[in-house]
Design an enzyme around this catalytic site. Structure first.
Site, PDB file in Angstrom:
ATOM      1  CB  SER A  81      73.751   3.297 -36.869  1.00 22.58           C
ATOM      2  OG  SER A  81      72.927   3.539 -38.001  1.00 22.58           O
ATOM      3  CG  HIS A 137      71.479  -0.685 -38.412  1.00 27.78           C
ATOM      4  ND1 HIS A 137      70.194  -0.492 -37.942  1.00 27.78           N
ATOM      5  CD2 HIS A 137      72.054   0.555 -38.466  1.00 27.78           C
ATOM      6  CE1 HIS A 137      69.993   0.801 -37.728  1.00 27.78           C
ATOM      7  NE2 HIS A 137      71.103   1.454 -38.032  1.00 27.78           N
TER       8      HIS A 137
END
Length: 278
Positions: A45, A250
């Site tokens: 990711s 993230h």
């Protein structure tokens, strides 16, 4: 008579030269344009761009973003991108991406290892309200990084080299996520837990860097560039606890630009060194 013949030959040569220029014949060849390098972006990711909240519709649960650093850097260096990174990929999952590397690839980037350590689940456990803690999960992640991850990375890096024998490969690392501050009302990660999580990030970075070096690959260390841009920083490059939860912890859009600034010059240098070698 000899002088007349010589003059005729000179006039004929002059006419031929002039005709050559007039007809556009190849007197001076235009320099050939080099084909853009083929660049394959593998990973999880952190490479796919999860966290930016903008994704290609056909990327599904891989969450590939047009705002991710592979897309940004491919445009910067004029490379043809094969975008293979997929959110949630473990080392085994990234190894499954290797078959998509195009023939003759010149550049490869790869991020892998965080999901093998279960780092995302550790973070979500740490974010649960007191009196729940995450010390056992942190210890387990550290054990996996020390004892299991190196061999998995060796297998992945060997597979990349076999699939792209002439490519320059850059392994991209992970940043530290915390600065000791708590700013998310729905998330309680104590200062001591944040320090321990940052220490796990350091262990992950040094482990990945060592295996990359053992295979002759470059390594892009994200820790220093992200210093001052962690969760709860004034210029935050990492999402805190978010809705949807998958966006949590993230890189956001500025974070992917930060990655692009880190990775892009390294890719350009690798491309230049490859051209010099050919």
């Amino acid at each position: 008579m000899f002088v007349l013949r010589k003059r005729r030959r000179l006039r004929l040569r002059t006419i031929l030269v002039l005709l050559g220029f007039a007809s556009g014949s190849v007197v001076f060849a235009a320099p050939a344009q080099a084909a853009p390098p083929a660049y394959a972006a593998l990973g999880d990711s952190y490479s796919s761009g999860l966290g930016t909240r903008s994704y290609y519709p056909d990327s599904g649960s891989c969450y590939r973003s047009p705002l991710s650093y592979p897309v940004l850097d491919a445009a910067r260096i004029g490379a043809r991108l094969t975008f293979l990174a997929c959110a949630g990929a473990t080392v085994a999952g990234v190894r499954g991406q290797v078959g998509g590397i195009p023939s003759g690839a010149a550049l490869v980037t790869v991020s892998a290892g965080g999901n093998d350590a279960g780092f995302g689940n550790v973070l979500l456990r740490c974010a649960l309200p007191w009196p729940l803690t995450c010390w056992d999960q942190i210890d387990h992640a550290n054990t996996v990084i020390r004892t299991v991850l190196p061999a998995r990375l060796d297998g992945l890096y060997a597979a990349i080299r076999a699939a792209a024998p002439r490519a320059r490969v850059l392994v991209v690392g992970y940043p530290r996520l915390f600065n000791g501050r708590e700013c998310n009302l729905a998330s309680r990660i104590s200062a001591s837990e944040q320090r321990a999580l940052n220490a796990t990030a350091d262990l992950l970075a040094t482990t990945i860097a060592a295996r990359a070096a053992a295979h002759g690959f470059g390594y892009a260390d994200a820790r220093d560039p992200f210093t001052g841009h962690s969760v709860c920083a004034d210029a935050e490059w990492i999402n805190g606890l978010s809705n949807p939860v998958a966006e949590s912890y993230h890189p956001n859009r500025p974070g992917q630009r930060g990655y692009a600034d880190l990775v892009g010059p390294a890719l350009s240098s690798l491309a230049a060194s490859r051209r010099a070698r050919i």
